[in-house]
Enzyme design. Structure first.
Site, PDB file in Angstrom:
ATOM      1  N   ASP A 104       1.303   1.163   0.322  1.00 34.17           N
ATOM      2  CA  ASP A 104       0.123   2.008  -0.136  1.00 34.17           C
ATOM      3  C   ASP A 104       0.617   2.998   0.987  1.00 34.17           C
ATOM      4  OD1 ASP A 104      -1.382   1.370   1.172  1.00 34.17           O
ATOM      5  OD2 ASP A 104      -2.548  -0.234   0.326  1.00 34.17           O
ATOM      6  N   SER A 105      -0.348   4.252  -0.236  1.00 36.81           N
ATOM      7  CA  SER A 105      -0.552   5.428  -0.090  1.00 36.81           C
ATOM      8  C   SER A 105      -1.767   5.960   0.953  1.00 36.81           C
ATOM      9  CB  SER A 105      -1.148   6.790  -1.286  1.00 36.81           C
ATOM     10  OG  SER A 105      -2.548   5.860  -2.046  1.00 36.81           O
TER      11      SER A 105
ATOM     12  N   GLY B  95      -4.937   5.339  -0.381  1.00 33.06           N
ATOM     13  CA  GLY B  95      -6.248   6.047  -1.368  1.00 33.06           C
ATOM     14  C   GLY B  95      -7.377   5.079  -1.354  1.00 33.06           C
ATOM     15  N   PHE B  96      -6.947   3.785  -1.443  1.00 39.55           N
ATOM     16  CA  PHE B  96      -7.766   2.676  -1.883  1.00 39.55           C
ATOM     17  C   PHE B  96      -8.528   2.210  -0.775  1.00 39.55           C
ATOM     18  CE2 PHE B  96      -9.240  -1.697  -0.446  1.00 39.55           C
ATOM     19  CZ  PHE B  96     -10.129  -2.175  -2.060  1.00 39.55           C
TER      20      PHE B  96
ATOM     21  N   ASP C  47      -3.262   8.681  -5.236  1.00 39.19           N
ATOM     22  CA  ASP C  47      -4.349   8.753  -6.136  1.00 39.19           C
ATOM     23  C   ASP C  47      -5.756   8.235  -5.966  1.00 39.19           C
ATOM     24  OD1 ASP C  47      -3.902   5.833  -5.296  1.00 39.19           O
ATOM     25  OD2 ASP C  47      -4.590   5.573  -7.347  1.00 39.19           O
TER      26      ASP C  47
ATOM     27  N   GLN D 253      -4.119   4.386 -13.192  1.00 39.78           N
ATOM     28  CA  GLN D 253      -4.962   4.248 -13.122  1.00 39.78           C
ATOM     29  C   GLN D 253      -5.620   4.326 -14.462  1.00 39.78           C
ATOM     30  OE1 GLN D 253      -6.994   3.228 -10.245  1.00 39.78           O
ATOM     31  NE2 GLN D 253      -5.949   3.998  -8.646  1.00 39.78           N
TER      32      GLN D 253
ATOM     33  N   GLY E 137      -6.537  -0.151  -9.382  1.00 43.89           N
ATOM     34  CA  GLY E 137      -8.125   0.622 -10.176  1.00 43.89           C
ATOM     35  C   GLY E 137      -8.602  -0.335 -10.413  1.00 43.89           C
TER      36      GLY E 137
ATOM     37  N   ASP F 120       0.691  -8.102  -4.256  1.00 48.61           N
ATOM     38  CA  ASP F 120       0.780  -8.123  -2.367  1.00 48.61           C
ATOM     39  C   ASP F 120      -0.938  -8.401  -3.293  1.00 48.61           C
ATOM     40  OD1 ASP F 120      -1.075  -5.618  -1.661  1.00 48.61           O
ATOM     41  OD2 ASP F 120      -0.402  -5.676  -3.044  1.00 48.61           O
TER      42      ASP F 120
ATOM     43  N   CYS G 224       5.127 -30.132   1.780  1.00 44.77           N
ATOM     44  CA  CYS G 224       5.454 -28.445   2.516  1.00 44.77           C
ATOM     45  C   CYS G 224       6.797 -28.007   3.589  1.00 44.77           C
ATOM     46  CB  CYS G 224       4.486 -27.961   2.611  1.00 44.77           C
ATOM     47  SG  CYS G 224       4.472 -25.918   3.676  1.00 44.77           S
TER      48      CYS G 224
ATOM     49  N   CYS H  47       7.257 -25.870   5.391  1.00 48.01           N
ATOM     50  CA  CYS H  47       6.775 -24.286   6.012  1.00 48.01           C
ATOM     51  C   CYS H  47       6.204 -25.171   7.823  1.00 48.01           C
ATOM     52  CB  CYS H  47       5.204 -23.722   6.016  1.00 48.01           C
ATOM     53  SG  CYS H  47       3.998 -24.930   6.660  1.00 48.01           S
TER      54      CYS H  47
ATOM     55  N   CYS I 149       3.136 -26.870   8.591  1.00 44.05           N
ATOM     56  CA  CYS I 149       3.412 -28.591   8.197  1.00 44.05           C
ATOM     57  C   CYS I 149       4.825 -29.734   8.647  1.00 44.05           C
ATOM     58  CB  CYS I 149       3.505 -28.004   6.758  1.00 44.05           C
ATOM     59  SG  CYS I 149       2.145 -27.951   6.023  1.00 44.05           S
TER      60      CYS I 149
ATOM     61  N   HIS J 222       1.481 -21.307   6.727  1.00 45.85           N
ATOM     62  CA  HIS J 222       0.839 -22.106   5.209  1.00 45.85           C
ATOM     63  C   HIS J 222       1.048 -20.952   4.473  1.00 45.85           C
ATOM     64  CE1 HIS J 222       0.170 -25.416   2.441  1.00 45.85           C
ATOM     65  NE2 HIS J 222      -0.724 -24.717   2.257  1.00 45.85           N
TER      66      HIS J 222
END
Length: 442
Positions: free
Chosen positions: A127-128, A130-131, A207, A257, A284, A331, A369, A371, A374, A400
């Site tokens: 990601d850029s 920005g967040f 952004d 946004q 956003g 994500d 499960c 994984c 587990c 898990h």
């Protein structure tokens, strides 16, 4: 500029003109593609917004819908890359802001890119930044308060007791490092340079993040600034793509946004959808109950032949809502973050392993499960690890939780293909949120 990892030598305060024409396309964009598969059928027989598909990248394909594991600092916290692959994750997302500060994007470039640096052979996202620039710069640390309010700061909201560490102007953002307080500059051009050096298969345009504290007037102003920044990102992205012609093509996604305003979201989709982006991120400010509506607005407006990534969700109800409204990938840090507090997912809800009831519970975290955690360890053992402050507890619960989330999305994808999505959604959410006792004794 401290740990800047290769900021361009040019003056970062220099004004950047935005009236240059945006290139129509780049010939190397054929190195990245998306093909739509099965479209969701609504209960009334109409075609829905949800769909399956395949994103083709230089480092492999991503079958969508797909959950993208978050590896913020070039690592999925507490989990080996080999384990990330084993649990079924198709791609990893890292953060440009954090990698810019440490170890520096030049280090990743010298290593051969993000995947080579972290020993991850599959597709990667960045990601850029920005967040993080805006959230950490406002003192909110991991998240920004998205409650609807214009009080206590309004358009200049800062977390209580914190100072503003980021300031936006037309050309970019000045911010202070959360690590050591050094002052840094991000702009569309700098963000593109950083992300090209990091070398992910999919990048996001720089952004401006707003919150629900901001007034509509500021949302309008910010949206237009993000549009201008998007144009600058494309111009710089194409320039760097030519300059780095020996590197695999990196796709660029525009970020939508507009907060919770339908007209602003649709305008952003129309504006950025006309630009030569390879895909789009939906980000956003929004409230949980409006998630599906907002994703639906965007899916209706954005080009059908390009993937849509929803930033930052992982709860089961959000996952189903996002998928049925047209999100292809998404994500979230939550699976590993809650694991570090001993929380684990099951089909019957999320539970906290620190409880004394688990001291003698010799069953797996989730019965059935597949994984590694587990199939090899018990709740009693992992409970002991957590109480003893042994870091292995973080690893096992994280494995898990990531597997639970990846598997849930995999089943949703299969259900779209066989026409049973509505049934899967109803059954899964009824069990997860029913609050009934876990058959294993919870």
């Amino acid at each position: 500029m401290g740990q800047n990892g290769g900021v361009p030598a040019s003056d970062p305060t220099a004004a950047v003109t935005t009236d240059s024409p945006v290139p129509a396309a780049h010939p190397r964009q054929e190195g990245f593609s998306f093909e739509v598969g099965t479209r969701m059928v609504n209960p009334d027989g109409s075609t829905g917004l949800g769909r399956t598909g395949v994103i083709h990248t230089p480092h492999g394909d991503i079958r969508t819908p797909a959950f993208i594991a978050v590896g913020t600092k070039a690592t999925v916290k507490a989990v080996l890359p080999e384990s990330v692959a084993e649990l079924g994750a198709q791609a990893v997302l890292a953060n440009a802001y954090h990698l810019y500060l440490q170890p520096g994007s030049d280090i990743l470039d010298a290593a051969g890119g993000l995947g080579a640096f972290m020993n991850w052979p599959g597709p990667t996202f960045t990601d850029s930044g920005g967040f993080q620039v805006m959230s950490l710069g406002s003192g909110f640390k991991k998240v920004i308060d998205m409650q609807v309010s214009t009080a206590d700061g309004g358009d200049d909201t800062v977390a209580p007791g914190k100072e503003r560490l980021a300031n936006v102007d037309e050309d970019g953002v000045w911010f202070k490092s959360h690590i050591n307080g050094d002052r840094h500059r991000f702009s569309p051009e700098i963000s593109m340079g950083v992300q090209h050096r990091i070398g992910a298969d999919i990048m996001f345009a720089f952004d401006e993040l707003t919150t629900l504290h901001n007034s509509r007037g500021y949302q309008v102003e910010s949206l237009e600034r993000t549009r201008r920044w998007a144009e600058r990102c494309i111009v710089e992205h194409f320039r760097l793509t030519d300059e780095r012609a020996t590197k695999p093509y990196q796709a660029l996604f525009g970020v939508i946004q507009g907060a919770q305003y339908e007209d602003l979201r649709r305008k952003a989709c129309t504006d950025l959808g006309a630009m030569p982006f390879d895909g789009f991120g939906i980000g956003g400010a929004l409230e949980k109950e409006n998630l599906g509506t907002i994703v639906g607005w965007c899916s209706e407006e954005l080009p059908e032949d390009k993937p849509r990534h929803l930033l930052g969700i992982s709860e089961p109800d959000d996952i189903f809502t996002a998928i049925e409204n047209g999100a292809d990938t998404f994500d979230c840090v939550s699976p590993t973050r809650v694991a570090r507090n001993s929380a684990f997912y099951t089909p019957h809800g999320r539970f906290n392993l620190s409880g004394t009831r688990y001291r003698t519970d010799f069953t797996p975290l989730q019965d059935g499960c597949d994984c590694y955690a587990c199939t090899h360890y018990t709740r009693a053992y992992i409970h002991h690890l957590f109480k003893a402050k042994e870091l292995l507890s973080h690893t096992l619960i994280s494995i898990h939780n990531e597997r639970f989330t990846v598997s849930l999305v995999d089943r949703a994808r299969e259900a779209i293909e066989d026409g049973t999505f509505a049934q899967l959604k109803a059954a899964t959410l009824a069990a997860y949120y029913a609050g009934q006792p876990d058959p294993q004794g919870l």
